[in-house]
Design a protein around this motif. Structure first.
Motif, mmCIF file in Angstrom:
data_model
loop_
_atom_site.group_PDB
_atom_site.id
_atom_site.type_symbol
_atom_site.label_atom_id
_atom_site.label_comp_id
_atom_site.label_asym_id
_atom_site.label_seq_id
_atom_site.Cartn_x
_atom_site.Cartn_y
_atom_site.Cartn_z
ATOM 1 N N SER A 1 0.826 -1.212 0.000
ATOM 2 C CA SER A 1 0.000 0.000 0.000
ATOM 3 C C SER A 1 0.859 1.260 0.000
ATOM 4 N N PHE A 2 1.880 1.294 0.851
ATOM 5 C CA PHE A 2 2.751 2.468 0.901
ATOM 6 C C PHE A 2 3.543 2.622 -0.401
ATOM 7 N N SER A 3 3.968 1.520 -0.978
ATOM 8 C CA SER A 3 4.711 1.590 -2.244
ATOM 9 C C SER A 3 3.841 2.169 -3.354
ATOM 10 N N LEU A 4 2.607 1.707 -3.451
ATOM 11 C CA LEU A 4 1.683 2.229 -4.465
ATOM 12 C C LEU A 4 1.435 3.716 -4.255
ATOM 13 N N PHE A 5 1.277 4.126 -3.008
ATOM 14 C CA PHE A 5 1.007 5.539 -2.715
ATOM 15 C C PHE A 5 2.172 6.432 -3.122
ATOM 16 N N PHE A 6 3.398 6.060 -2.733
ATOM 17 C CA PHE A 6 4.545 6.914 -3.023
ATOM 18 C C PHE A 6 4.912 6.903 -4.514
ATOM 19 N N ILE A 7 4.663 5.802 -5.203
ATOM 20 C CA ILE A 7 4.912 5.769 -6.646
ATOM 21 C C ILE A 7 3.998 6.751 -7.363
ATOM 22 N N ASN A 8 2.730 6.766 -7.004
ATOM 23 C CA ASN A 8 1.795 7.706 -7.619
ATOM 24 C C ASN A 8 2.092 9.142 -7.217
ATOM 25 N N LEU A 9 2.492 9.333 -5.970
ATOM 26 C CA LEU A 9 2.823 10.679 -5.502
ATOM 27 C C LEU A 9 4.015 11.235 -6.274
ATOM 28 N N LYS A 10 5.005 10.412 -6.529
ATOM 29 C CA LYS A 10 6.190 10.841 -7.277
ATOM 30 C C LYS A 10 5.833 11.167 -8.727
ATOM 31 N N ASP A 11 4.900 10.417 -9.302
ATOM 32 C CA ASP A 11 4.516 10.664 -10.687
ATOM 33 C C ASP A 11 3.788 11.989 -10.841
ATOM 34 N N PHE A 12 3.034 12.411 -9.834
ATOM 35 C CA PHE A 12 2.307 13.672 -9.925
ATOM 36 C C PHE A 12 3.239 14.876 -9.873
ATOM 37 N N GLY A 13 4.268 14.814 -9.054
ATOM 38 C CA GLY A 13 5.148 15.956 -8.918
ATOM 39 C C GLY A 13 4.649 16.904 -7.839
ATOM 40 N N LEU A 14 5.547 17.780 -7.394
ATOM 41 C CA LEU A 14 5.249 18.653 -6.261
ATOM 42 C C LEU A 14 4.134 19.637 -6.572
ATOM 43 N N GLN A 15 4.171 20.268 -7.741
ATOM 44 C CA GLN A 15 3.172 21.283 -8.065
ATOM 45 C C GLN A 15 1.772 20.692 -8.157
ATOM 46 N N GLU A 16 1.641 19.533 -8.774
ATOM 47 C CA GLU A 16 0.328 18.908 -8.895
ATOM 48 C C GLU A 16 -0.167 18.385 -7.561
ATOM 49 N N VAL A 17 0.741 17.887 -6.730
ATOM 50 C CA VAL A 17 0.351 17.369 -5.417
ATOM 51 C C VAL A 17 -0.205 18.495 -4.548
ATOM 52 N N GLN A 18 0.391 19.694 -4.642
ATOM 53 C CA GLN A 18 -0.099 20.828 -3.865
ATOM 54 C C GLN A 18 -1.542 21.176 -4.204
ATOM 55 N N LYS A 19 -1.958 20.875 -5.430
ATOM 56 C CA LYS A 19 -3.326 21.177 -5.841
ATOM 57 C C LYS A 19 -4.332 20.170 -5.285
ATOM 58 N N VAL A 20 -3.884 18.940 -5.025
ATOM 59 C CA VAL A 20 -4.813 17.890 -4.578
ATOM 60 C C VAL A 20 -4.549 17.445 -3.150
ATOM 61 N N VAL A 21 -3.683 18.160 -2.417
ATOM 62 C CA VAL A 21 -3.361 17.728 -1.056
ATOM 63 C C VAL A 21 -4.590 17.801 -0.158
ATOM 64 N N GLY A 22 -5.465 18.762 -0.417
ATOM 65 C CA GLY A 22 -6.697 18.854 0.367
ATOM 66 C C GLY A 22 -7.584 17.642 0.170
ATOM 67 N N LEU A 23 -7.684 17.182 -1.074
ATOM 68 C CA LEU A 23 -8.472 15.991 -1.367
ATOM 69 C C LEU A 23 -7.877 14.763 -0.692
ATOM 70 N N GLN A 24 -6.552 14.654 -0.675
ATOM 71 C CA GLN A 24 -5.903 13.515 -0.035
ATOM 72 C C GLN A 24 -6.162 13.503 1.477
ATOM 73 N N LEU A 25 -6.107 14.675 2.099
ATOM 74 C CA LEU A 25 -6.363 14.749 3.535
ATOM 75 C C LEU A 25 -7.805 14.367 3.857
ATOM 76 N N CYS A 26 -8.741 14.770 2.987
ATOM 77 C CA CYS A 26 -10.142 14.395 3.203
ATOM 78 C C CYS A 26 -10.332 12.887 3.093
#
Length: 361
Positions: free
Chosen positions: A205-230
């Motif tokens: 589970s953690f491997s799948l999460f971090f692989i997808n997080l790395k593919d999005f990149g920092l700028q894109e992750v900042q846009k969806v971090v609220g959705l992830q926290l929810c």
């Protein structure tokens, strides 16, 4: 005779100025004299463009932007393939555990032994009545299927790739959040226990999460971090509500009052069992147990009726059991923490096999 066009000719400007300015090619300029009206014309080879300078700029922009878009494609494809592979492994593991859960079979635990089975069969292996491995199988199956479709650029229901990536990130976020919660339960409720299947699922589970997080990149992750926290908060609240709802059941069990009762031993004693019971009594061996303990009854049945009467058996709850009842003083002094317990020559053991080893010595 070659055709000649005057620069002042209205026909020239009506044909060229509507789309773009004329482009003068670097060719030799010929001066031609004409007898027409006794004037001299300068003839220039002119080529009119079908498109203006703006289209040239656009085509150059597309040319420069195309390498960047094509370069991101291999990275995304590699991410999808990794997710499909890890999701497939998780699907196989959870399918095996689901089969065991539905058939009430014991799991083969390469690490952890019996504690692994205790965890898999505990109340924490069910969420709102649904087996936890079945939920995991659906989650891993979704990740593996969606990743394969993203690799082939063939998403169902007309989904765009950007939406598919968001669904994949949301799924892996929920799986990582659930694994974090279960690791907390494993460390607090099952201290000292080990579950290889639980740890493997958390790693996936953690491997799948971090692989997808790395593919999005920092700028894109900042846009969806609220959705992830929810999503993570929703997972925590759901699991906490599920296990909190089962808490009153366990507390009601603690309120049960058990009056003392005796259980009849139905087996007959063999000559070996009689000699063993006599020897244990002669050396001062004691068996500590409780009247409701099924394992205590099993060991008495192994000795049989006659031999069991010869054993020095100590009942730790002679007056019955209810919440707050303390063990008998003899059991407290011996430091008894579970049943059955044998104390032979000062050595404490839970298994009857130690009695047999003692006889062999």
């Amino acid at each position: 005779m070659a055709s000649m066009v005057s620069l002042s000719s209205p026909l020239f400007w009506s044909q060229c100025s509507q789309r773009s300015a004329p482009r003068f090619t670097p060719r030799r300029i010929d001066g031609v004299k004409s007898a027409w009206d006794g004037r001299t014309f300068l003839v220039l080879p002119v080529r009119c463009l079908s498109s203006g300078p703006s289209q040239d700029a656009e085509s150059e922009a597309e040319t420069t932007s195309s390498p960047s878009s094509s370069s991101s494609s291999p990275a995304s494809t590699s991410t999808y393939k990794w997710c499909a592979a890890l999701g497939g492994i998780g699907l196989v593991e959870t399918a095996y555990l689901t089969y065991l859960k539905l058939t009430n079979s014991d799991a083969f635990c390469p690490v952890g032994g019996g504690t692994c089975g205790d965890i898999l069969n505990s109340d924490y292996a069910v969420v709102f009545g649904v087996p936890l491995p079945l939920i995991g199988m659906v989650a891993y199956g979704l990740v593996a299927t969606l990743s394969l479709q993203l690799t082939r650029k063939n998403l169902p229901f007309g989904l765009e790739e950007s939406n598919g990536r968001l669904i994949l990130l949301g799924s892996t976020t929920s799986m990582a959040a659930a694994s974090s919660y279960f690791l907390y339960i494993l460390g607090t409720k099952f201290s000292g226990a080990s579950c290889s299947y639980c740890l493997m699922s958390a790693l996936l589970s953690f491997s799948l999460f971090f692989i997808n997080l790395k593919d999005f990149g920092l700028q894109e992750v900042q846009k969806v971090v609220g959705l992830q926290l929810c999503i993570a908060s929703l997972v925590f609240v759901t699991l906490n509500t599920s296990y909190g709802a089962s808490q009153p059941v366990s507390s009601s069990v603690a309120e049960i009052v058990l009056p003392y009762f005796t259980t009849e031993i139905t087996t007959s004693s063999s000559p070996f069992a009689l000699s063993l019971a006599k020897h244990l009594r002669s050396v001062g061996a004691k068996m500590y147990g409780a009247f409701w303990c099924s394992h205590c009854l099993e060991q008495k049945q192994m000795f049989g009726r006659e031999a069991a009467k010869l054993l020095d058996y100590v009942e730790c709850f002679p007056d019955g059991y209810k919440k707050g009842t303390k063990m008998a003083k003899a059991c407290v002094d011996a430091g008894i923490e579970g049943f059955p317990i044998w104390v032979i020559n000062g050595q404490v053991s839970k298994l009857l096999s130690s009695v047999n080893r003692f006889m062999g010595s």
